[in-house]
Write a protein that holds these residues in place. Sequence first.
Motif, PDB file in Angstrom:
ATOM      1  N   ALA A   1       8.410   6.926   5.432  1.00 44.51           N
ATOM      2  CA  ALA A   1       7.899   8.069   4.672  1.00 44.51           C
ATOM      3  C   ALA A   1       7.390   7.646   3.306  1.00 44.51           C
ATOM      4  O   ALA A   1       6.384   8.170   2.807  1.00 44.51           O
ATOM      5  CB  ALA A   1       8.996   9.127   4.523  1.00 44.51           C
ATOM      6  N   ILE A   2       8.069   6.678   2.682  1.00 45.04           N
ATOM      7  CA  ILE A   2       7.643   6.204   1.367  1.00 45.04           C
ATOM      8  C   ILE A   2       6.259   5.580   1.441  1.00 45.04           C
ATOM      9  O   ILE A   2       5.348   5.929   0.675  1.00 45.04           O
ATOM     10  CB  ILE A   2       8.659   5.192   0.795  1.00 45.04           C
ATOM     11  N   PHE A   3       6.069   4.647   2.369  1.00 48.25           N
ATOM     12  CA  PHE A   3       4.776   3.970   2.451  1.00 48.25           C
ATOM     13  C   PHE A   3       3.666   4.901   2.940  1.00 48.25           C
ATOM     14  O   PHE A   3       2.511   4.754   2.532  1.00 48.25           O
ATOM     15  CB  PHE A   3       4.885   2.722   3.332  1.00 48.25           C
ATOM     16  N   ALA A   4       4.001   5.844   3.798  1.00 47.76           N
ATOM     17  CA  ALA A   4       2.979   6.822   4.212  1.00 47.76           C
ATOM     18  C   ALA A   4       2.479   7.617   3.012  1.00 47.76           C
ATOM     19  O   ALA A   4       1.297   7.967   2.940  1.00 47.76           O
ATOM     20  CB  ALA A   4       3.563   7.761   5.268  1.00 47.76           C
ATOM     21  N   ARG A   5       3.370   7.861   2.070  1.00 46.81           N
ATOM     22  CA  ARG A   5       3.004   8.650   0.877  1.00 46.81           C
ATOM     23  C   ARG A   5       2.260   7.817  -0.155  1.00 46.81           C
ATOM     24  O   ARG A   5       1.257   8.262  -0.722  1.00 46.81           O
ATOM     25  CB  ARG A   5       4.272   9.247   0.271  1.00 46.81           C
ATOM     26  N   ILE A   6       2.720   6.594  -0.428  1.00 44.01           N
ATOM     27  CA  ILE A   6       2.137   5.823  -1.528  1.00 44.01           C
ATOM     28  C   ILE A   6       0.999   4.897  -1.080  1.00 44.01           C
ATOM     29  O   ILE A   6       0.216   4.429  -1.909  1.00 44.01           O
ATOM     30  CB  ILE A   6       3.214   4.980  -2.251  1.00 44.01           C
ATOM     31  N   ASN A   7       0.893   4.652   0.237  1.00 43.70           N
ATOM     32  CA  ASN A   7      -0.144   3.748   0.741  1.00 43.70           C
ATOM     33  C   ASN A   7      -0.754   4.318   2.011  1.00 43.70           C
ATOM     34  O   ASN A   7      -0.654   3.729   3.096  1.00 43.70           O
ATOM     35  CB  ASN A   7       0.451   2.350   1.015  1.00 43.70           C
ATOM     36  N   PRO A   8      -1.407   5.465   1.918  1.00 41.99           N
ATOM     37  CA  PRO A   8      -1.922   6.124   3.135  1.00 41.99           C
ATOM     38  C   PRO A   8      -2.909   5.276   3.920  1.00 41.99           C
ATOM     39  O   PRO A   8      -2.982   5.390   5.145  1.00 41.99           O
ATOM     40  CB  PRO A   8      -2.590   7.401   2.592  1.00 41.99           C
ATOM     41  N   ARG A   9      -3.645   4.387   3.250  1.00 39.11           N
ATOM     42  CA  ARG A   9      -4.605   3.552   3.973  1.00 39.11           C
ATOM     43  C   ARG A   9      -3.909   2.565   4.900  1.00 39.11           C
ATOM     44  O   ARG A   9      -4.513   2.055   5.845  1.00 39.11           O
ATOM     45  CB  ARG A   9      -5.517   2.804   2.998  1.00 39.11           C
ATOM     46  N   GLY A  10      -2.630   2.283   4.647  1.00 40.83           N
ATOM     47  CA  GLY A  10      -1.889   1.355   5.489  1.00 40.83           C
ATOM     48  C   GLY A  10      -1.341   1.983   6.760  1.00 40.83           C
ATOM     49  O   GLY A  10      -0.802   1.270   7.611  1.00 40.83           O
ATOM     50  N   GLN A  11      -1.467   3.310   6.889  1.00 46.11           N
ATOM     51  CA  GLN A  11      -0.916   3.989   8.062  1.00 46.11           C
ATOM     52  C   GLN A  11      -1.636   3.601   9.339  1.00 46.11           C
ATOM     53  O   GLN A  11      -1.032   3.478  10.390  1.00 46.11           O
ATOM     54  CB  GLN A  11      -0.983   5.507   7.864  1.00 46.11           C
ATOM     55  N   GLY A  12      -2.955   3.435   9.237  1.00 42.81           N
ATOM     56  CA  GLY A  12      -3.716   3.145  10.444  1.00 42.81           C
ATOM     57  C   GLY A  12      -3.936   1.670  10.682  1.00 42.81           C
ATOM     58  O   GLY A  12      -4.592   1.289  11.662  1.00 42.81           O
ATOM     59  N   GLY A  13      -3.399   0.831   9.810  1.00 46.66           N
ATOM     60  CA  GLY A  13      -3.614  -0.602   9.955  1.00 46.66           C
ATOM     61  C   GLY A  13      -2.828  -1.201  11.109  1.00 46.66           C
ATOM     62  O   GLY A  13      -1.727  -0.740  11.430  1.00 46.66           O
ATOM     63  N   ARG A  14      -3.402  -2.217  11.718  1.00 46.00           N
ATOM     64  CA  ARG A  14      -2.720  -2.883  12.826  1.00 46.00           C
ATOM     65  C   ARG A  14      -1.709  -3.883  12.274  1.00 46.00           C
ATOM     66  O   ARG A  14      -2.039  -4.734  11.464  1.00 46.00           O
ATOM     67  CB  ARG A  14      -3.732  -3.598  13.712  1.00 46.00           C
TER      68      ARG A  14
END
Length: 464
Positions: free
Chosen positions: A261-274
Amino acid sequence: MRSKARRFILPLYLLLGACMPVAPSNETATRAATATETSSSLPPMKSFSVPHPYAPVASNTDMARDFLDLSFSLESGRPLPIFTRFEGPITVRVTGTPPASLAPDLNRLMHRLRTEAGIDISATSGQNANITVQAVSRQQIRETLPSAACFVVPNVSSLKEYKAARRTKQTSWSQLKTRERLAIFLPADAAPQEVRDCLHEELAQALGPLNDLYRLPDSVFNDDNVHTVLTGYDMTILRAYYDPSIRTGMTRNQVADRLPAIFARINPRGQGGRAQRLAKTPRVWIDAVQTALGPGINAAQRRQAATSALRTATAMGWTDHRRAFSHYAMGRLLQSVDPAQAQDHFVLAQRYFGTRPDTALHRAYVASQLAAYAISAGRANDAIYLLQPHLDTAARHENAALLATLMMLRAEALDLAGRPTEARAVRLDSLGWARYGFGSDWAVRAKLREVGSLNPARGSLGAL
């Protein structure tokens, strides 16, 4: 950060050095030293102003895994049972005999920590500061920790206090329950870039992770010492470190539950990364690299260790930056005995570093070696072509020593190509950056002579 000298790995041959946390009797974070003096006869020193860090390219899955491995182990491999950080506003003061460059570099770093990592950190002159940055002589540091250029210690505020408490639980990172008071010891008489690099690395570990991972391509939390100022990746890790949903005293599992949840909030561009899910780096490779590029052994033993590291990287099936670094190390160690074979390894290093933005700085280092060889072979236009893309990279990563070296190489190539007017302008421009990167008049002039000796019209092949 690290009492075991580790700043030797990349910069031993090209530029500078770095830091690392270790076990109780040698748990202090350190960095290896270099020699400098004051300078008065060269153009004014240049310095960087507005930072331009790259956003992290790692997936959030990888960043969460990295966060846990960075935060719950020391570099020695010793596990840490709980998460620790400062709770509440953090104050920083400077004592000792700081060089003129320290205050502006510290202010810029704290501004980045506030704006990029969201950390409530500010300067103070009060004696009760959470973090004391003490500027002392390199001799004082070496008398305390002979292999260190700088280091950070918990629960003290001065070098005198550290000497009285060293090798006790008070200064043990593995015994730390909460962070309230730490001291960073920097060399007051080092080159400005070395002081700044120490500041970035030691303050980052004073605030956050205590481990280093070779698998990280774009981070100061990496023993290869390519990056010496905090990257966009590092700031994202530190932002997560001070997220309000985690706190001191949590276990690894408790922190792990909150990280998605932390990284989804602070680094949204990393959510779709492989996710790359790079394999852990085996101790045999780490030991071989550190032996190959560390102090205390002869050239033949270094080459033998580098060969071992390359064999391990090949056997592991790596195609990432660690395979590239293995070739780079091999190339460095072969330069004096077989320059042609060394170039083959540099070409392979460049190939394995690839084209990702998180290995751009690595490619700039390799390009300097390829360009030096081209100049020595009289191939001026090849050298100019090789160097051109990497000048902006060195500037973006605020590496004045590398930038100055690349510019000096470019000037030499321009001279060799029959363009002396352009060469003089580039060489003159390089000197201001060299003042910041190398510090002293004699060190800057030594680098000029070293690069000049590559030109077949002036001298013979030399190593940068």
